[in-house]
Design a protein around this motif. Structure first.
Motif, PDB file in Angstrom:
ATOM      1  N   GLY A   1       6.156  18.080  21.966  1.00  0.00           N
ATOM      2  CA  GLY A   1       6.185  16.721  22.456  1.00  0.00           C
ATOM      3  C   GLY A   1       5.801  16.697  24.031  1.00  0.00           C
ATOM      4  N   ALA A   2       5.950  17.852  24.938  1.00  0.00           N
ATOM      5  CA  ALA A   2       5.700  17.723  26.210  1.00  0.00           C
ATOM      6  C   ALA A   2       4.208  18.277  26.256  1.00  0.00           C
ATOM      7  CB  ALA A   2       6.373  18.973  27.097  1.00  0.00           C
ATOM      8  N   PHE A   3       3.662  19.234  25.248  1.00  0.00           N
ATOM      9  CA  PHE A   3       2.335  19.420  25.170  1.00  0.00           C
ATOM     10  C   PHE A   3       1.479  18.286  24.891  1.00  0.00           C
ATOM     11  CE2 PHE A   3      -1.261  21.264  22.618  1.00  0.00           C
ATOM     12  CZ  PHE A   3      -1.931  22.182  23.693  1.00  0.00           C
ATOM     13  N   LEU A   4       2.031  17.418  23.979  1.00  0.00           N
ATOM     14  CA  LEU A   4       1.001  16.370  23.598  1.00  0.00           C
ATOM     15  C   LEU A   4       1.297  15.210  24.383  1.00  0.00           C
ATOM     16  CD1 LEU A   4       1.609  16.828  19.681  1.00  0.00           C
ATOM     17  CD2 LEU A   4      -0.449  17.294  20.921  1.00  0.00           C
ATOM     18  N   ARG A   5       2.185  15.296  25.489  1.00  0.00           N
ATOM     19  CA  ARG A   5       2.767  14.265  26.375  1.00  0.00           C
ATOM     20  C   ARG A   5       3.053  12.946  25.502  1.00  0.00           C
ATOM     21  NH1 ARG A   5      -2.285  14.472  30.877  1.00  0.00           N
ATOM     22  NH2 ARG A   5      -1.611  16.769  31.410  1.00  0.00           N
ATOM     23  N   SER A   6       3.935  13.335  24.293  1.00  0.00           N
ATOM     24  CA  SER A   6       4.321  12.242  23.295  1.00  0.00           C
ATOM     25  C   SER A   6       5.430  11.478  24.113  1.00  0.00           C
ATOM     26  CB  SER A   6       4.805  12.789  22.106  1.00  0.00           C
ATOM     27  OG  SER A   6       5.427  11.996  21.391  1.00  0.00           O
ATOM     28  N   PRO A   7       5.365  10.157  23.961  1.00  0.00           N
ATOM     29  CA  PRO A   7       6.411   9.116  24.518  1.00  0.00           C
ATOM     30  C   PRO A   7       7.695   9.181  23.712  1.00  0.00           C
ATOM     31  CG  PRO A   7       4.596   7.843  23.352  1.00  0.00           C
ATOM     32  CD  PRO A   7       3.951   9.442  23.423  1.00  0.00           C
ATOM     33  N   HIS A   8       7.629   9.740  22.585  1.00  0.00           N
ATOM     34  CA  HIS A   8       8.797   9.795  21.678  1.00  0.00           C
ATOM     35  C   HIS A   8       8.936  11.194  21.252  1.00  0.00           C
ATOM     36  CE1 HIS A   8       7.972   5.508  20.976  1.00  0.00           C
ATOM     37  NE2 HIS A   8       6.822   5.787  20.408  1.00  0.00           N
ATOM     38  N   PRO A   9      10.280  11.478  21.161  1.00  0.00           N
ATOM     39  CA  PRO A   9      10.730  12.791  20.799  1.00  0.00           C
ATOM     40  C   PRO A   9       9.913  13.288  19.509  1.00  0.00           C
ATOM     41  CG  PRO A   9      12.747  11.375  21.418  1.00  0.00           C
ATOM     42  CD  PRO A   9      11.588  10.338  21.316  1.00  0.00           C
ATOM     43  N   ILE A  10       9.763  14.373  19.245  1.00  0.00           N
ATOM     44  CA  ILE A  10       9.247  15.066  18.231  1.00  0.00           C
ATOM     45  C   ILE A  10      10.531  16.050  17.706  1.00  0.00           C
ATOM     46  CG2 ILE A  10       7.599  16.832  17.188  1.00  0.00           C
ATOM     47  CD1 ILE A  10       5.789  15.865  18.894  1.00  0.00           C
ATOM     48  N   THR A  11      10.692  15.829  16.598  1.00  0.00           N
ATOM     49  CA  THR A  11      11.894  16.436  15.334  1.00  0.00           C
ATOM     50  C   THR A  11      11.255  17.057  14.328  1.00  0.00           C
ATOM     51  OG1 THR A  11      12.813  14.288  14.520  1.00  0.00           O
ATOM     52  CG2 THR A  11      13.571  14.993  16.665  1.00  0.00           C
TER      53      THR A  11
ATOM     54  N   LEU B   1      -0.446  23.411  13.106  1.00  0.00           N
ATOM     55  CA  LEU B   1      -1.719  23.452  12.592  1.00  0.00           C
ATOM     56  C   LEU B   1      -2.479  22.177  13.068  1.00  0.00           C
ATOM     57  CD1 LEU B   1      -1.321  24.983   9.192  1.00  0.00           C
ATOM     58  CD2 LEU B   1      -2.044  26.138  11.219  1.00  0.00           C
ATOM     59  N   SER B   2      -1.848  21.206  13.119  1.00  0.00           N
ATOM     60  CA  SER B   2      -2.404  19.777  13.505  1.00  0.00           C
ATOM     61  C   SER B   2      -2.997  20.023  14.851  1.00  0.00           C
ATOM     62  CB  SER B   2      -1.550  18.697  13.255  1.00  0.00           C
ATOM     63  OG  SER B   2      -0.556  18.499  14.320  1.00  0.00           O
ATOM     64  N   LEU B   3      -2.445  20.713  15.588  1.00  0.00           N
ATOM     65  CA  LEU B   3      -2.912  20.838  17.236  1.00  0.00           C
ATOM     66  C   LEU B   3      -4.131  21.118  17.401  1.00  0.00           C
ATOM     67  CD1 LEU B   3       0.198  22.541  18.680  1.00  0.00           C
ATOM     68  CD2 LEU B   3      -0.207  20.156  18.583  1.00  0.00           C
ATOM     69  N   GLY B   4      -4.928  21.711  16.209  1.00  0.00           N
ATOM     70  CA  GLY B   4      -6.403  22.196  16.467  1.00  0.00           C
ATOM     71  C   GLY B   4      -7.341  21.330  15.622  1.00  0.00           C
ATOM     72  N   SER B   5      -6.927  20.022  15.467  1.00  0.00           N
ATOM     73  CA  SER B   5      -7.409  19.008  14.737  1.00  0.00           C
ATOM     74  C   SER B   5      -8.959  18.883  15.507  1.00  0.00           C
ATOM     75  CB  SER B   5      -6.978  17.735  14.512  1.00  0.00           C
ATOM     76  OG  SER B   5      -6.459  17.181  15.808  1.00  0.00           O
ATOM     77  N   GLU B   6      -9.000  18.664  16.642  1.00  0.00           N
ATOM     78  CA  GLU B   6     -10.225  18.488  17.369  1.00  0.00           C
ATOM     79  C   GLU B   6     -11.164  19.475  17.870  1.00  0.00           C
ATOM     80  OE1 GLU B   6     -10.925  15.223  18.225  1.00  0.00           O
ATOM     81  OE2 GLU B   6      -9.088  14.789  16.966  1.00  0.00           O
ATOM     82  N   GLY B   7     -10.555  20.762  17.506  1.00  0.00           N
ATOM     83  CA  GLY B   7     -11.307  21.943  18.079  1.00  0.00           C
ATOM     84  C   GLY B   7     -10.510  23.265  18.048  1.00  0.00           C
TER      85      GLY B   7
END
Length: 493
Positions: free
Chosen positions: A80-90, A102-108
């Motif tokens: 969540g901190a890496f993506l600067r998400s406004p909501h908690p990731i669980t 795996l989805s973190l590499g969707s853009e490259g």
């Protein structure tokens, strides 16, 4: 070929490792990929991987010993901190978590590192299988991502098993990188040891582990050979120094080594010069046929190396792979009670200098001689690159005695033909003379009688104390004879 990432200015050496990681991360091919990075603790794996993520904009997660639920919660917070998400990731489970990574590499191409992966597997034994399923050949989560997932760990036996045999991840990884200690030449540069005598002694104590200079002694390096004794007593032998108990902690960190008393005794036997199975068994008071398991376990976790005899391959000796462990068992463990008393280090060291020379420095210098022939000796000197370099024992039929040879370099061309490239003698504290050369000449004749092609073999003499004038004169006149002093060992070919 993908462009290599700029190596951090504060990273010493590690050009090969950085290049391999850069190529892996910069691969623009479609689909997520999996890599494994392993190696003993203190080698700088985490520094490498954190630097990689900083350079490439990747995500780094350092696991800790925790329950599955706590690890998943921490991972969600950090993603969540890496993506600067406004909501908690669980994450309810690891299946969801791995798909999210795996989805973190969707853009490259994006490096995603899970450090200390064995900690997570201890709480979730099925985790390698979960990763395997995530990398299934027809899964969209894999094909729509270019995440470069890297699993890292210091539990050598566990990490080695991830890609072995029928393990779930076998065949899935496109990178399998081991971060090893610096070799002896690189270690000398790392410690700033310009004096070769100092470099050999330092390497015999702390080897090539980077952390032993940085974190463990806060860059306290000997100022010269005259400072070595003082440095040793204020660092390795000082109860307040992290290096004091390091050899004990290294063993304790391997979860697969449960009967520690037995493993300590085996290591002590080898450090005392008992390098064959029979002599180890005699030292610890056990039958030789009961040692297969502990010896195999110590080998699997990287504590010892099994060395076949050059002339009798069925015979093996054992060598401790980590110098700090040899030093601990040969010098510190027998004196532990005295060393624990503050201020006793200098006296203990004075009482054990001769043991250090015979049990530590002597065998270590022989190992450095073999390393030089394997990795630094020019092929033009040997006539070819050796297939292997080992010690060996030759039997002398006339005298019914045996002759130990420190360096045997062989080029194996096929199953039958074995070309002997060199025989060598290595003595740390002895000025070598013609008698040592004559001994090698006799050994050469015995090797030829055993079927080795020895027509072009070189006779190599390694010394930390120099060579007599008659030997130098003979070597000058005979192209077969090579004299390797400390300067050549560290900077010559």
């Amino acid at each position: 070929m993908p462009e290599e990432l700029a190596r951090p200015a504060d990273m010493f050496d590690r050009e090969y490792e950085w290049s391999a990681l850069s190529r892996y991360v910069a691969d623009t091919g479609a689909g997520a990929t999996l890599g494994v990075v392993s190696g003993r603790r203190r080698q700088g794996k985490s520094f490498l991987l954190e630097s990689l993520c900083e350079a490439a904009g990747g995500f780094y997660f350092a696991a800790t010993e925790a329950t599955e639920r706590e690890s998943l919660r921490r991972l969600g917070e950090e993603v969540g901190a890496f993506l600067r998400s406004p909501h908690p990731i669980t994450y309810p489970d690891w299946e969801t978590a791995i798909d999210s990574l795996l989805s973190l590499g969707s853009e490259g191409p994006t490096p995603v590192v899970i450090d200390e992966f064995p900690y997570l597997c201890r709480a979730t034994p099925a985790l390698p299988s979960i990763v395997q399923r995530a990398f299934g050949p027809r899964r969209s989560a894999r094909h729509e991502s270019r995440t470069r997932l890297l699993l890292c760990g210091s539990a050598v036996s566990f990490m080695g098993s991830l890609l072995a045999g029928s393990a779930p991840l076998r065949g899935r990884a496109s990178l399998d990188l081991t971060v090893a200690p610096f070799d002896y030449r690189t270690a000398a540069r790392f410690w700033g040891a310009d004096d070769e005598r100092l470099a050999v002694q330092l390497h015999a104590v702390v080897g090539g582990t980077p952390a032993y200079r940085r974190e463990f002694v806060r860059d306290d390096a000997p100022t010269g050979i005259a400072d070595f004794d003082s440095w040793l007593t204020r660092t390795v032998l000082d109860p307040a120094s992290p290096l004091f108990k390091e050899a004990r902690y290294l063993l304790a960190e391997e979860p697969d080594l449960r009967d520690r008393a037995l493993y300590y005794s085996v290591l002590a036997a080898i450090a005392e010069g008992n390098t064959t199975r029979g002599r180890i068994a005699s030292y610890i008071g056990r039958a030789a046929d009961t040692l297969s398991h502990p010896l195999t376990m110590l080998e699997d976790v990287g504590f010892i190396v099994r060395v076949p005899d050059a002339f009798h391959p069925a015979r093996t000796t054992f060598r401790i792979a980590e110098p700090v462990v040899t030093f601990y068992h040969a010098i510190m463990r027998p004196e532990w009670g005295r060393l624990e008393r503050p201020g006793a280090a200098a006296t203990v060291w004075a009482d054990n200098r001769s043991r250090f020379r015979s049990l530590v420095l002597g065998p270590h210098f022989e190992h450095l001689a073999r390393s030089w022939v394997s990795h630094h000796c020019a092929a033009t000197t040997l006539g070819a690159r050796p297939t292997w370099v080992r010690p060996g024992v030759l039997n002398e039929p006339k005298t019914r005695s045996s002759m130990e040879i420190d360096v045997v370099a062989v080029r194996a061309d096929g199953e039958q033909r074995k070309r002997l490239l060199a025989l060598g003698e290595a003595k740390w504290g002895t000025e070598l003379e013609l008698g040592h050369l004559d001994r090698l000449t006799t050994a050469l004749e015995l090797a030829a009688a055993r079927g080795f092609d020895a027509a072009q073999a070189r006779l190599m003499l390694f010394s930390g104390a120099g060579f007599t004038a008659p030997l130098i004169e003979r070597a000058t006149a005979d192209d077969r004879v090579e004299l390797i002093d400390l300067t050549r060992l560290y900077s010559g070919v």
